[in-house]
Each structure stands twice: as structure tokens, then as C-alpha cells.
Design a protein around this motif. Structure first.
Motif, PDB file in Angstrom:
ATOM      1  N   GLU A  54      66.856  39.197  70.096  1.00 26.19           N
ATOM      2  CA  GLU A  54      66.120  39.196  68.842  1.00 26.19           C
ATOM      3  C   GLU A  54      67.028  39.049  67.642  1.00 26.19           C
ATOM      4  N   GLY A  55      68.277  39.450  67.736  1.00 26.11           N
ATOM      5  CA  GLY A  55      69.197  39.319  66.630  1.00 26.11           C
ATOM      6  C   GLY A  55      69.062  40.405  65.587  1.00 26.11           C
ATOM      7  N   ALA A  56      67.904  40.996  65.459  1.00 28.24           N
ATOM      8  CA  ALA A  56      67.682  41.978  64.403  1.00 28.24           C
ATOM      9  C   ALA A  56      68.084  43.390  64.805  1.00 28.24           C
ATOM     10  N   GLN A  57      68.421  43.602  66.039  1.00 30.07           N
ATOM     11  CA  GLN A  57      68.737  44.942  66.512  1.00 30.07           C
ATOM     12  C   GLN A  57      70.240  45.128  66.721  1.00 30.07           C
ATOM     13  N   ASN A  58      71.060  44.404  65.953  1.00 31.37           N
ATOM     14  CA  ASN A  58      72.488  44.368  66.206  1.00 31.37           C
ATOM     15  C   ASN A  58      73.299  45.298  65.324  1.00 31.37           C
ATOM     16  N   VAL A  59      72.761  46.431  64.983  1.00 32.55           N
ATOM     17  CA  VAL A  59      73.467  47.343  64.100  1.00 32.55           C
ATOM     18  C   VAL A  59      74.809  47.726  64.683  1.00 32.55           C
ATOM     19  N   GLY A  60      74.925  47.848  66.003  1.00 36.55           N
ATOM     20  CA  GLY A  60      76.179  48.246  66.619  1.00 36.55           C
ATOM     21  C   GLY A  60      77.051  47.093  67.084  1.00 36.55           C
ATOM     22  N   MET A  61      76.668  45.872  66.814  1.00 38.90           N
ATOM     23  CA  MET A  61      77.419  44.712  67.282  1.00 38.90           C
ATOM     24  C   MET A  61      78.796  44.658  66.624  1.00 38.90           C
ATOM     25  N   THR A  62      79.814  44.408  67.423  1.00 38.59           N
ATOM     26  CA  THR A  62      81.162  44.214  66.911  1.00 38.59           C
ATOM     27  C   THR A  62      81.440  42.722  66.874  1.00 38.59           C
ATOM     28  N   ALA A 117      73.884  24.708  64.670  1.00 39.02           N
ATOM     29  CA  ALA A 117      73.565  26.069  64.266  1.00 39.02           C
ATOM     30  C   ALA A 117      74.801  26.696  63.639  1.00 39.02           C
ATOM     31  N   GLY A 118      74.563  27.592  62.694  1.00 39.95           N
ATOM     32  CA  GLY A 118      75.705  28.247  62.067  1.00 39.95           C
ATOM     33  C   GLY A 118      75.314  29.432  61.216  1.00 39.95           C
ATOM     34  N   VAL A 128      74.294  36.488  53.054  1.00 40.89           N
ATOM     35  CA  VAL A 128      74.600  35.954  54.377  1.00 40.89           C
ATOM     36  C   VAL A 128      73.348  35.260  54.894  1.00 40.89           C
ATOM     37  N   GLY A 129      73.541  34.139  55.556  1.00 38.83           N
ATOM     38  CA  GLY A 129      72.411  33.409  56.105  1.00 38.83           C
ATOM     39  C   GLY A 129      72.808  32.677  57.374  1.00 38.83           C
ATOM     40  N   MET A 130      71.806  32.128  58.019  1.00 33.80           N
ATOM     41  CA  MET A 130      72.025  31.351  59.229  1.00 33.80           C
ATOM     42  C   MET A 130      71.047  30.189  59.224  1.00 33.80           C
ATOM     43  N   GLN A 138      77.406  28.026  68.903  1.00 35.66           N
ATOM     44  CA  GLN A 138      76.800  27.215  69.961  1.00 35.66           C
ATOM     45  C   GLN A 138      75.286  27.113  69.890  1.00 35.66           C
ATOM     46  N   ASP A 139      74.623  28.110  69.315  1.00 33.18           N
ATOM     47  CA  ASP A 139      73.162  28.053  69.276  1.00 33.18           C
ATOM     48  C   ASP A 139      72.606  28.976  68.194  1.00 33.18           C
ATOM     49  N   GLY A 140      71.317  28.795  67.931  1.00 35.23           N
ATOM     50  CA  GLY A 140      70.651  29.585  66.907  1.00 35.23           C
ATOM     51  C   GLY A 140      70.571  31.058  67.238  1.00 35.23           C
ATOM     52  N   ARG A 141      70.482  31.382  68.499  1.00 34.47           N
ATOM     53  CA  ARG A 141      70.419  32.779  68.920  1.00 34.47           C
ATOM     54  C   ARG A 141      71.701  33.514  68.537  1.00 34.47           C
ATOM     55  N   THR A 142      72.823  32.874  68.736  1.00 32.53           N
ATOM     56  CA  THR A 142      74.103  33.472  68.365  1.00 32.53           C
ATOM     57  C   THR A 142      74.218  33.596  66.850  1.00 32.53           C
ATOM     58  N   ALA A 143      73.802  32.559  66.143  1.00 33.46           N
ATOM     59  CA  ALA A 143      73.845  32.599  64.673  1.00 33.46           C
ATOM     60  C   ALA A 143      73.010  33.754  64.131  1.00 33.46           C
ATOM     61  N   LEU A 144      71.826  33.939  64.692  1.00 37.87           N
ATOM     62  CA  LEU A 144      70.939  35.018  64.256  1.00 37.87           C
ATOM     63  C   LEU A 144      71.564  36.388  64.515  1.00 37.87           C
ATOM     64  N   ALA A 145      72.212  36.545  65.661  1.00 33.18           N
ATOM     65  CA  ALA A 145      72.858  37.823  65.998  1.00 33.18           C
ATOM     66  C   ALA A 145      74.016  38.130  65.048  1.00 33.18           C
ATOM     67  N   ILE A 146      74.806  37.116  64.726  1.00 31.37           N
ATOM     68  CA  ILE A 146      75.930  37.318  63.802  1.00 31.37           C
ATOM     69  C   ILE A 146      75.417  37.664  62.410  1.00 31.37           C
ATOM     70  N   GLU A 147      74.399  36.941  61.956  1.00 32.29           N
ATOM     71  CA  GLU A 147      73.811  37.221  60.644  1.00 32.29           C
ATOM     72  C   GLU A 147      73.318  38.668  60.578  1.00 32.29           C
ATOM     73  N   ALA A 148      72.612  39.110  61.615  1.00 28.29           N
ATOM     74  CA  ALA A 148      72.066  40.477  61.630  1.00 28.29           C
ATOM     75  C   ALA A 148      73.186  41.516  61.592  1.00 28.29           C
ATOM     76  N   ALA A 149      74.262  41.272  62.318  1.00 19.96           N
ATOM     77  CA  ALA A 149      75.389  42.213  62.323  1.00 19.96           C
ATOM     78  C   ALA A 149      76.034  42.298  60.942  1.00 19.96           C
ATOM     79  N   ILE A 150      76.168  41.162  60.284  1.00 21.01           N
ATOM     80  CA  ILE A 150      76.764  41.166  58.949  1.00 21.01           C
ATOM     81  C   ILE A 150      75.843  41.873  57.960  1.00 21.01           C
ATOM     82  N   LYS A 151      74.546  41.592  58.016  1.00 21.42           N
ATOM     83  CA  LYS A 151      73.597  42.280  57.132  1.00 21.42           C
ATOM     84  C   LYS A 151      73.674  43.789  57.316  1.00 21.42           C
TER      85      LYS A 151
END
Length: 175
Positions: free
Chosen positions: A11-19, A49-50, A64-66, A149-162
Motif C-alpha cells: 500500500e505504501g502508506a503504512q511505511n512509518v518504520g521503513m528504512t 516511475a520515480g 515530496v511526490g511520486m 523500477q515501479d510505481g509501488r516502490t515509488a509510493l513506498a519511498i514517498e510514504a517513508a519520506i512523508k
């Protein structure tokens, strides 16, 4: 299927703990900053994607955006621009219609700077608010981007930065 960075979810939005990997942080925080006033940028791929970060010229982290949410490793590239290029192009245009970033810039940065004469010119139709927004973006804001590589990864990175997990704080306009 390409794996997500460690700690990411579909989902990308649940990445509060993502490193975030150090190369992502370095590129999006300290990498080459491009001026919106120099758009279009031939280095930005026309398809892909980016993730991107936007910074004020004074160093403040603004946004921050994706883009490329629907792009996967099996997506066939189009002949027309799609993904991060079109998103940055939209931001550079300063047009508020359909671009939430430009709306935020108008509300938070441009409106407080307008004089009564500017407001009168906009309300009478002599000037357009989007022109003020575009000028502000071109004169004050810089962007950094990362192709993934894909939109899913971009969304996860964006969520972690937010979420602020990257050690550089949260963006002013879309925390």
C-alpha cells in the motif's frame, strides 16, 4: 516481481518504520538540485516511475511526490511522456488546475506575498494567479529526483519520506 525496499508494504502508506537505503536519501536530499526555472530538463526520463523532493532555494524541504503509480516492470513504455517527467512538467507550469502541489504553493507561499494591487489585478482578470505561482516556482524552488523500477516502490519511498523516517524532516507542504 521486484521486491520493495526493506520494511515497505504494497500500500505504501503504512511505511512509518521503513528504512530508506542511503543512496535514496543521498540522491533525494543532497544530490544534484535542478531549478524549475530551467525546465524542461532533458536528463529526466520521458517514461518511468520515480520519487522527487522539492526544496526552497534557502534549503527548506518543501514537498515530496511520486509519479508512475501504474508502472510495473511489465509496463510497455509509451511513445508519449508518462510518469515522473509529466509530473515535474505539471509542477513547473504553475497551473493549479489538476496539480495539488501548485495549489499548495499558491496558498502557502504566493498568497501571503501578494499586494492589494496584485489581488485587484487578478480579480479583474488583468493578471492570472497561475502566472504568480509559476514565477514563484521558477524563481525559488529546486527539485531532486530518483527513478525506481515501479510505481509501488515509488509510493513506498514517498510514504517513508512523508513520515519523516529518512532523517531530513517532513516536507512543509505535504507532511
Amino acid at each position: 516481481m521486484t521486491p520493495l525496499p526493506r520494511g515497505a508494504t504494497d500500500e505504501g502508506a503504512q511505511n512509518v518504520g521503513m528504512t530508506l537505503p542511503p543512496e535514496y536519501v543521498c540522491g533525494l536530499a543532497d544530490g544534484t538540485a535542478h531549478q524549475f526555472g530551467q525546465w524542461p530538463n532533458p536528463k529526466v526520463p520521458k517514461f518511468g516511475a520515480g520519487v522527487y523532493t522539492i526544496w526552497h532555494s534557502d534549503g527548506a524541504f518543501v514537498y515530496v511526490g511520486m509519479s508512475g503509480r501504474g508502472i510495473s516492470e511489465t509496463t510497455v513504455p509509451r511513445n508519449t511522456p508518462h510518469g515522473i517527467y509529466t509530473r515535474l512538467h505539471s509542477h513547473a507550469s504553475g497551473r493549479r488546475s489538476g496539480d495539488q502541489f501548485c495549489v499548495y504553493v499558491a496558498d502557502r507561499f504566493v498568497l501571503p506575498m501578494l499586494t492589494q494591487e496584485d489581488i485587484a489585478a487578478i480579480t479583474s482578470g488583468r493578471h492570472q494567479m497561475d502566472t504568480y505561482v509559476r514565477r514563484y516556482i521558477h524563481e525559488n524552488l529546486l527539485y531532486r529526483y530518483l527513478i525506481v523500477q515501479d510505481g509501488r516502490t515509488a509510493l513506498a519511498i514517498e510514504a517513508a519520506i512523508k513520515a519523516g523516517t529518512w532523517g531530513r524532516g517532513r516536507p512543509i507542504l505535504n507532511p
